[in-house]
Design a protein around this motif. Structure first.
Motif, PDB file in Angstrom:
ATOM      1  N   SER A 117     -13.203  37.573 -14.295  1.00 52.58           N
ATOM      2  CA  SER A 117     -11.843  37.702 -14.436  1.00 52.58           C
ATOM      3  C   SER A 117     -11.426  36.490 -16.106  1.00 52.58           C
ATOM      4  O   SER A 117     -12.324  35.298 -15.588  1.00 52.58           O
ATOM      5  CB  SER A 117     -11.338  36.773 -13.736  1.00 52.58           C
ATOM      6  OG  SER A 117     -10.424  38.324 -12.641  1.00 52.58           O
ATOM      7  N   PHE A 118     -11.335  36.850 -16.938  1.00 58.81           N
ATOM      8  CA  PHE A 118     -10.706  35.834 -17.788  1.00 58.81           C
ATOM      9  C   PHE A 118      -9.975  34.954 -18.164  1.00 58.81           C
ATOM     10  O   PHE A 118     -10.036  34.099 -18.041  1.00 58.81           O
ATOM     11  CB  PHE A 118     -10.640  37.348 -19.457  1.00 58.81           C
ATOM     12  CG  PHE A 118     -11.727  37.918 -19.600  1.00 58.81           C
ATOM     13  CD1 PHE A 118     -12.422  36.884 -20.642  1.00 58.81           C
ATOM     14  CD2 PHE A 118     -11.106  38.967 -19.986  1.00 58.81           C
ATOM     15  CE1 PHE A 118     -13.389  37.800 -20.637  1.00 58.81           C
ATOM     16  CE2 PHE A 118     -12.348  40.077 -20.070  1.00 58.81           C
ATOM     17  CZ  PHE A 118     -13.324  39.716 -20.822  1.00 58.81           C
ATOM     18  N   PHE A 119      -9.323  34.979 -17.283  1.00 58.55           N
ATOM     19  CA  PHE A 119      -7.819  34.217 -16.643  1.00 58.55           C
ATOM     20  C   PHE A 119      -6.901  35.295 -15.730  1.00 58.55           C
ATOM     21  O   PHE A 119      -6.661  36.020 -15.575  1.00 58.55           O
ATOM     22  CB  PHE A 119      -7.221  34.076 -17.939  1.00 58.55           C
ATOM     23  CG  PHE A 119      -6.445  35.246 -18.460  1.00 58.55           C
ATOM     24  CD1 PHE A 119      -5.077  35.241 -18.358  1.00 58.55           C
ATOM     25  CD2 PHE A 119      -6.402  35.617 -19.932  1.00 58.55           C
ATOM     26  CE1 PHE A 119      -3.742  36.627 -18.826  1.00 58.55           C
ATOM     27  CE2 PHE A 119      -5.513  36.489 -20.790  1.00 58.55           C
ATOM     28  CZ  PHE A 119      -4.485  36.959 -20.292  1.00 58.55           C
ATOM     29  N   ASN A 120      -6.033  33.705 -15.125  1.00 59.05           N
ATOM     30  CA  ASN A 120      -4.543  33.981 -14.037  1.00 59.05           C
ATOM     31  C   ASN A 120      -3.456  34.026 -14.121  1.00 59.05           C
ATOM     32  O   ASN A 120      -3.793  33.029 -14.679  1.00 59.05           O
ATOM     33  CB  ASN A 120      -5.339  34.826 -12.312  1.00 59.05           C
ATOM     34  CG  ASN A 120      -6.190  34.946 -12.196  1.00 59.05           C
ATOM     35  OD1 ASN A 120      -6.839  35.995 -12.047  1.00 59.05           O
ATOM     36  ND2 ASN A 120      -7.507  33.961 -11.258  1.00 59.05           N
ATOM     37  N   SER A 121      -3.030  35.082 -14.939  1.00 58.67           N
ATOM     38  CA  SER A 121      -1.196  34.870 -14.810  1.00 58.67           C
ATOM     39  C   SER A 121      -0.072  34.418 -13.584  1.00 58.67           C
ATOM     40  O   SER A 121      -0.921  35.185 -12.895  1.00 58.67           O
ATOM     41  CB  SER A 121      -1.192  35.468 -16.744  1.00 58.67           C
ATOM     42  OG  SER A 121       0.213  36.283 -15.707  1.00 58.67           O
ATOM     43  N   VAL A 122      -0.136  33.427 -14.023  1.00 59.83           N
ATOM     44  CA  VAL A 122       1.464  33.180 -12.488  1.00 59.83           C
ATOM     45  C   VAL A 122       2.646  34.021 -13.080  1.00 59.83           C
ATOM     46  O   VAL A 122       3.262  34.565 -13.655  1.00 59.83           O
ATOM     47  CB  VAL A 122       1.744  31.440 -12.730  1.00 59.83           C
ATOM     48  CG1 VAL A 122       3.270  31.820 -11.773  1.00 59.83           C
ATOM     49  CG2 VAL A 122       0.932  30.619 -12.566  1.00 59.83           C
ATOM     50  N   SER A 123       3.134  34.684 -11.813  1.00 58.04           N
ATOM     51  CA  SER A 123       3.875  36.104 -11.663  1.00 58.04           C
ATOM     52  C   SER A 123       5.164  35.077 -12.199  1.00 58.04           C
ATOM     53  O   SER A 123       4.954  34.096 -12.008  1.00 58.04           O
ATOM     54  CB  SER A 123       3.745  36.543 -10.436  1.00 58.04           C
ATOM     55  OG  SER A 123       4.711  37.905 -11.038  1.00 58.04           O
ATOM     56  N   SER A 124       5.486  36.089 -13.089  1.00 59.35           N
ATOM     57  CA  SER A 124       7.169  35.728 -14.000  1.00 59.35           C
ATOM     58  C   SER A 124       8.104  36.264 -12.328  1.00 59.35           C
ATOM     59  O   SER A 124       9.389  36.143 -12.892  1.00 59.35           O
ATOM     60  CB  SER A 124       7.222  35.710 -15.129  1.00 59.35           C
ATOM     61  OG  SER A 124       7.170  37.176 -15.759  1.00 59.35           O
ATOM     62  N   VAL A 138      -6.714  39.744 -16.051  1.00 62.08           N
ATOM     63  CA  VAL A 138      -7.584  40.422 -16.995  1.00 62.08           C
ATOM     64  C   VAL A 138      -9.011  40.547 -17.024  1.00 62.08           C
ATOM     65  O   VAL A 138      -9.489  39.738 -16.618  1.00 62.08           O
ATOM     66  CB  VAL A 138      -7.644  40.444 -18.357  1.00 62.08           C
ATOM     67  CG1 VAL A 138      -7.945  40.319 -19.991  1.00 62.08           C
ATOM     68  CG2 VAL A 138      -5.876  40.181 -18.212  1.00 62.08           C
ATOM     69  N   HIS A 139      -9.542  41.655 -16.208  1.00 65.70           N
ATOM     70  CA  HIS A 139     -11.093  41.711 -16.149  1.00 65.70           C
ATOM     71  C   HIS A 139     -11.851  42.793 -17.070  1.00 65.70           C
ATOM     72  O   HIS A 139     -11.446  43.103 -17.543  1.00 65.70           O
ATOM     73  CB  HIS A 139     -11.040  42.307 -15.058  1.00 65.70           C
ATOM     74  CG  HIS A 139     -12.332  43.291 -13.991  1.00 65.70           C
ATOM     75  ND1 HIS A 139     -13.249  41.728 -13.226  1.00 65.70           N
ATOM     76  CD2 HIS A 139     -13.006  43.676 -14.174  1.00 65.70           C
ATOM     77  CE1 HIS A 139     -13.817  42.485 -12.915  1.00 65.70           C
ATOM     78  NE2 HIS A 139     -14.129  43.763 -13.668  1.00 65.70           N
ATOM     79  N   GLY A 140     -13.007  41.536 -17.566  1.00 66.59           N
ATOM     80  CA  GLY A 140     -14.015  42.244 -17.847  1.00 66.59           C
ATOM     81  C   GLY A 140     -14.927  42.437 -17.609  1.00 66.59           C
ATOM     82  O   GLY A 140     -15.923  41.836 -16.348  1.00 66.59           O
ATOM     83  N   THR A 141     -16.014  43.167 -18.354  1.00 63.70           N
ATOM     84  CA  THR A 141     -17.481  43.362 -18.423  1.00 63.70           C
ATOM     85  C   THR A 141     -18.213  43.482 -19.505  1.00 63.70           C
ATOM     86  O   THR A 141     -17.893  44.363 -20.128  1.00 63.70           O
ATOM     87  CB  THR A 141     -17.615  44.678 -16.855  1.00 63.70           C
ATOM     88  OG1 THR A 141     -16.804  44.913 -16.371  1.00 63.70           O
ATOM     89  CG2 THR A 141     -19.115  45.555 -17.119  1.00 63.70           C
ATOM     90  N   VAL A 142     -19.159  43.223 -18.933  1.00 61.12           N
ATOM     91  CA  VAL A 142     -20.885  43.398 -20.129  1.00 61.12           C
ATOM     92  C   VAL A 142     -21.465  43.622 -19.594  1.00 61.12           C
ATOM     93  O   VAL A 142     -21.763  42.839 -18.634  1.00 61.12           O
ATOM     94  CB  VAL A 142     -20.946  41.937 -20.824  1.00 61.12           C
ATOM     95  CG1 VAL A 142     -21.964  41.875 -22.035  1.00 61.12           C
ATOM     96  CG2 VAL A 142     -19.404  41.465 -21.395  1.00 61.12           C
TER      97      VAL A 142
END
Length: 421
Positions: free
Chosen positions: A413-420, A41-45
């Protein structure tokens, strides 16, 4: 009868590099996640202070000779929140992926709203001869880089005239895209749109389609790209929804000020837009890169202007906009220049031609060609934080204006999840 006008007072006449840096918001729209890749999840401000706005508080921003609309709001004086966005993409299986993007744009508090830019599902196939990609849903257009130029990833805090005048700054529409995706440097495809994005309208008499191709290559330390596109749209009673189009209200000005009701003039007809874009850069030593890029777009339209009073005027227009941008990057610093020009040739005929032309912003200022010149310095203070300063000489109106901007951009990036998978 061909009409031009010199206004007394304008109505403002009126896949390998870190995802944090490699996938900014404008690129993320067309990024295809790899199988087994973690969801990110990627963010920009982005926030900016500006010394001035191109129009006063109670004026309408209509660049002379242009048929404006969409989300092309003028930049505001003082501190503004230019962009906040959150984007995500996920590969579901070998052939399927989904993308979602939510954002708010444009700084002026009175005009900000949160909207869904991307909500789509895509399918990848034929890797041996491609990959070929099919996408459905709400998407950003792939045919022109102008429509991906979020200010957070551009070298300038203000969008180009091509984006503002021809496409209402942000292009997000429901549709389908079929394209050959970055194969041996080539991307090419076609898109069919419902017509919710300016300059088209939706419905039985609306809609739009486009076709595009581009090629990128590298030779030694030189990187280059070139592309072309064509976009055709149909519009039925298209309004300038920024100020009118059934959403307007009678403005109430402060004591001593004067506010004018926006003339709700509609356009019905066809239009064609054709564009080319190109860029090249060369590495100099270990830490410097010199480059130049530019774009040109041509608009041809033929239809009628009309209003609620049953007045009509025939209109044909041939317009073009062009910009060129040289730049130098040295270590963490970038210096960029941009020159823009907008040329109009509008012909209106009929008894109501002058009245409707003025209301639609279609009348040119006699002897004046809208231009804009910008200079920017960018400093990449941290991998996710960039500071900017900018000077703009805005000659889109005959009386001109100089303004300054200072801002900051955060991307990460807010966080990286591990692929399921």
């Amino acid at each position: 009868m061909k009409i031009t006008k010199t206004p007394a007072k304008r109505l403002a006449s009126a896949a390998g590099v870190s995802l944090v840096l490699a996938l900014p918001s404008q690129v993320y729209a067309h990024y295809i996640p790899a199988e087994g890749e973690p969801t990110q999840v990627h963010g920009t401000v982005m926030t900016t202070w500006r010394s001035a706005s191109p129009v006063d508080q109670y004026e309408f921003w209509q660049i002379p000779g242009a048929f404006m609309g969409g989300d092309a709001w003028p930049v505001s004086q003082g501190v503004s929140l230019d962009e906040v966005s959150v984007t995500a993409a996920k590969r579901l299986d070998e052939n399927t992926f989904v993308k979602l993007g939510v954002s708010t744009h444009d700084g002026s508090d009175a005009h900000q709203s949160v909207g869904i830019e991307h909500a789509s599902i895509g399918f990848v196939c034929c890797d041996v001869k491609g990959p070929w990609v099919v996408e459905f849903g709400r998407m950003s257009a792939a045919f022109s880089p102008e429509l991906l130029a979020h200010r957070s990833t551009s070298k300038f805090t203000e969008p180009s005239l091509i984006a503002d005048v021809f496409f209402g700054r942000h292009f997000h529409d429901q549709g389908i895209r079929i394209w050959l995706h970055e194969t041996a440097g080539w991307s090419a495809g076609a898109e069919i749109w419902q017509g919710k994005a300016f300059p088209a309208t939706d419905g039985t008499d609306g809609g739009a389609w486009d076709a595009f191709a581009r090629y990128s290559f590298s030779v030694g330390s030189v990187d280059a790209n070139i592309g072309a596109w064509h976009y055709r749209a149909q519009a039925s009673s298209r309004a300038d929804h920024r100020y009118g189009g059934g959403h307007q209200h009678t403005p109430v000005a402060a004591p001593g000020e004067q506010a004018v009701q926006f003339p709700d003039v509609r356009y019905t007809g066809d239009l064609d837009l054709t564009g080319v874009h190109a860029g090249a850069s060369i590495g100099v030593g270990a830490s410097a890169r010199v480059g130049i890029k530019g774009a040109w777009a041509q608009l041809n339209m033929e239809g009628i202007l009309h209003d609620s009073g049953s007045r009509e005027a025939d209109v044909t227009a041939g317009q073009y906009a062009v910009w060129v941008q040289p730049y130098l990057t040295l270590n963490k610093h970038t210096i960029a220049l941009r020159a823009e020009r907008f040329v109009t040739d509008n012909t209106l005929t009929g008894a109501a031609a002058e009245t409707l032309g003025e209301g639609a912003g279609a009348l040119s200022e006699e002897g004046h060609t809208p231009e804009r010149f910008s200079a920017a310095w960018l400093y990449q203070w941290r991998p996710q934080v960039q500071f900017r300063t900018e000077y703009i000489s805005d000659q889109t109106f005959a009386d001109g204006q100089n303004r300054y901007a200072v801002g900051v951009v955060w991307q990460g990036s807010f966080f990286n999840s591990v692929s399921s998978d």
